[in-house]
Design a protein around this motif. Structure first.
Motif, mmCIF file in Angstrom:
data_model
loop_
_atom_site.group_PDB
_atom_site.id
_atom_site.type_symbol
_atom_site.label_atom_id
_atom_site.label_comp_id
_atom_site.label_asym_id
_atom_site.label_seq_id
_atom_site.Cartn_x
_atom_site.Cartn_y
_atom_site.Cartn_z
ATOM 1 N N GLN A 115 13.002 -33.934 -8.060
ATOM 2 C CA GLN A 115 13.358 -32.552 -7.724
ATOM 3 C C GLN A 115 12.372 -31.572 -8.361
ATOM 4 O O GLN A 115 11.881 -30.647 -7.698
ATOM 5 C CB GLN A 115 14.785 -32.251 -8.192
ATOM 6 N N VAL A 116 12.083 -31.771 -9.635
ATOM 7 C CA VAL A 116 11.151 -30.896 -10.350
ATOM 8 C C VAL A 116 9.755 -31.004 -9.740
ATOM 9 O O VAL A 116 9.086 -29.989 -9.496
ATOM 10 C CB VAL A 116 11.111 -31.244 -11.855
ATOM 11 N N LYS A 143 16.867 -38.430 4.814
ATOM 12 C CA LYS A 143 16.452 -38.087 3.449
ATOM 13 C C LYS A 143 17.273 -38.853 2.421
ATOM 14 O O LYS A 143 18.481 -38.993 2.550
ATOM 15 C CB LYS A 143 16.621 -36.590 3.198
ATOM 16 N N LYS A 144 16.592 -39.324 1.383
ATOM 17 C CA LYS A 144 17.290 -39.990 0.293
ATOM 18 C C LYS A 144 17.538 -38.996 -0.840
ATOM 19 O O LYS A 144 16.915 -37.935 -0.893
ATOM 20 C CB LYS A 144 16.468 -41.166 -0.220
ATOM 21 N N ALA A 145 18.455 -39.337 -1.722
ATOM 22 C CA ALA A 145 18.740 -38.482 -2.873
ATOM 23 C C ALA A 145 17.569 -38.534 -3.848
ATOM 24 O O ALA A 145 17.044 -39.603 -4.142
ATOM 25 C CB ALA A 145 20.016 -38.953 -3.560
ATOM 26 N N PHE A 146 17.148 -37.360 -4.334
ATOM 27 C CA PHE A 146 16.040 -37.261 -5.281
ATOM 28 C C PHE A 146 16.550 -37.397 -6.712
ATOM 29 O O PHE A 146 17.635 -36.915 -7.045
ATOM 30 C CB PHE A 146 15.336 -35.911 -5.144
#
Length: 303
Positions: free
Chosen positions: A12-13, A4-7
């Protein structure tokens, strides 16, 4: 392998919305998410999910309800931290006073007074670290004036530097033959040394949650407590409202013990009023998540 990559905040929303969480103002939600992490808030929206495997929210789940839960929990921690501070100062004072008179000002270094020597070594090692790091002028002046004394500074100086957890361990580790152990328990309304150690241990754990901004709402608390069969001071009159063993993981029983002890320190305290105001302010918060009993405010303990 974790891939998983950082959102981004926008992602995120969008992910929350795709899973069914209602977010009326995405920009405001992003503002919250840059100040309170996604996973910290996730502890509060977890209960709103009908499918926890796929993270699908129940119908009508709302982001601002998550924020309300978060704010309630933050204010609850502040309230409990204030109560625990008063209990901590009282315990520290009683330990210093009673043991220094019964034994001497260096009683906490006397291995003959304690049951578990290894535990005492750990406590003293922690205390030594605290004293070596402190910038307290009292300790600095003491060490300068008595640099040839190999002992710790006396209890009224040394134990001001230590944590509530260390104080509770010192008390619990005292041998039952030490008269001060029962004297301190009686002052807190605990009758004798049998009950107070478990109360202090639970309060120390909750204090750590408060200090580290950890969730208390809807949390299963570790450990257990021993309740007095016949408390000498005001307690819970309705038998059905006395927490049972299976309810000891909820916060309510621990707050009852805090209130019981606080009543011996400050008989006219405002714990009940402040807790009531908090529930009135956040009316959407379910009191059952804390294990609250019906009409708890009307019990003699809370009056």
């Amino acid at each position: 392998m974790f891939t998983k990559k950082a959102f981004t905040l926008e992602e995120q929303v969008a992910q929350l919305q795709s899973r069914g969480l209602q977010i009326k103002h995405p920009r405001i939600a992003e503002k919250y998410l840059i100040n309170i992490s996604y996973y910290r808030l996730g502890e509060y929206w977890y209960v709103m999910q009908s499918d926890k495997e796929n993270h699908i929210f129940k119908p009508n789940s709302n982001f601002m309800d998550v924020i309300a839960l978060y704010n309630f929990d933050a204010e609850l921690r502040l309230l409990l931290f204030d109560v625990i501070e008063k209990i901590e100062i009282s315990l520290r004072t009683k330990l210093i006073y009673y043991l220094s008179h019964e034994v001497n000002p260096w009683w906490f270094q006397n291995f003959d007074l304690f049951t578990d020597s290894k535990a005492l070594v750990k406590t003293l090692s922690s205390l030594e670290d605290e004293i070596s790091r402190t910038k307290d002028e009292v300790i600095k002046k003491h060490n300068k004036k008595h640099n040839d004394d190999g002992r710790f500074p006396p209890a009224w100086k040394s134990l001001e530097q230590t944590s509530f957890g260390a104080l509770s361990k010192l008390y619990g580790n005292l041998k039952h033959t030490v008269k001060a152990k029962d004297a301190i328990a009686k002052e807190f309304g605990a009758v004798n040394h049998t009950f107070l150690p478990s109360w202090l241990q639970s309060i120390a754990q909750i204090r750590n949650f408060c200090a580290h901004h950890s969730r208390l709402w809807n949390r299963n608390l570790p450990g257990t407590v021993k309740l007095l069969p016949k408390p000498p001071n005001a307690w819970i009159a309705d038998e059905d409202n006395i927490p049972k063993q299976h309810e000891f993981s909820k916060l309510y029983v621990h707050m009852c013990l805090m209130k019981y002890m606080l009543n011996t320190i400050i008989p006219k305290n405002e714990f009940t009023q402040k807790l009531t105001i908090l529930f009135e302010k956040y009316q959407n918060v379910d009191p059952n998540a804390l294990g609250m009993k019906p009409n708890w405010q009307n019990e003699p303990l809370w009056k």
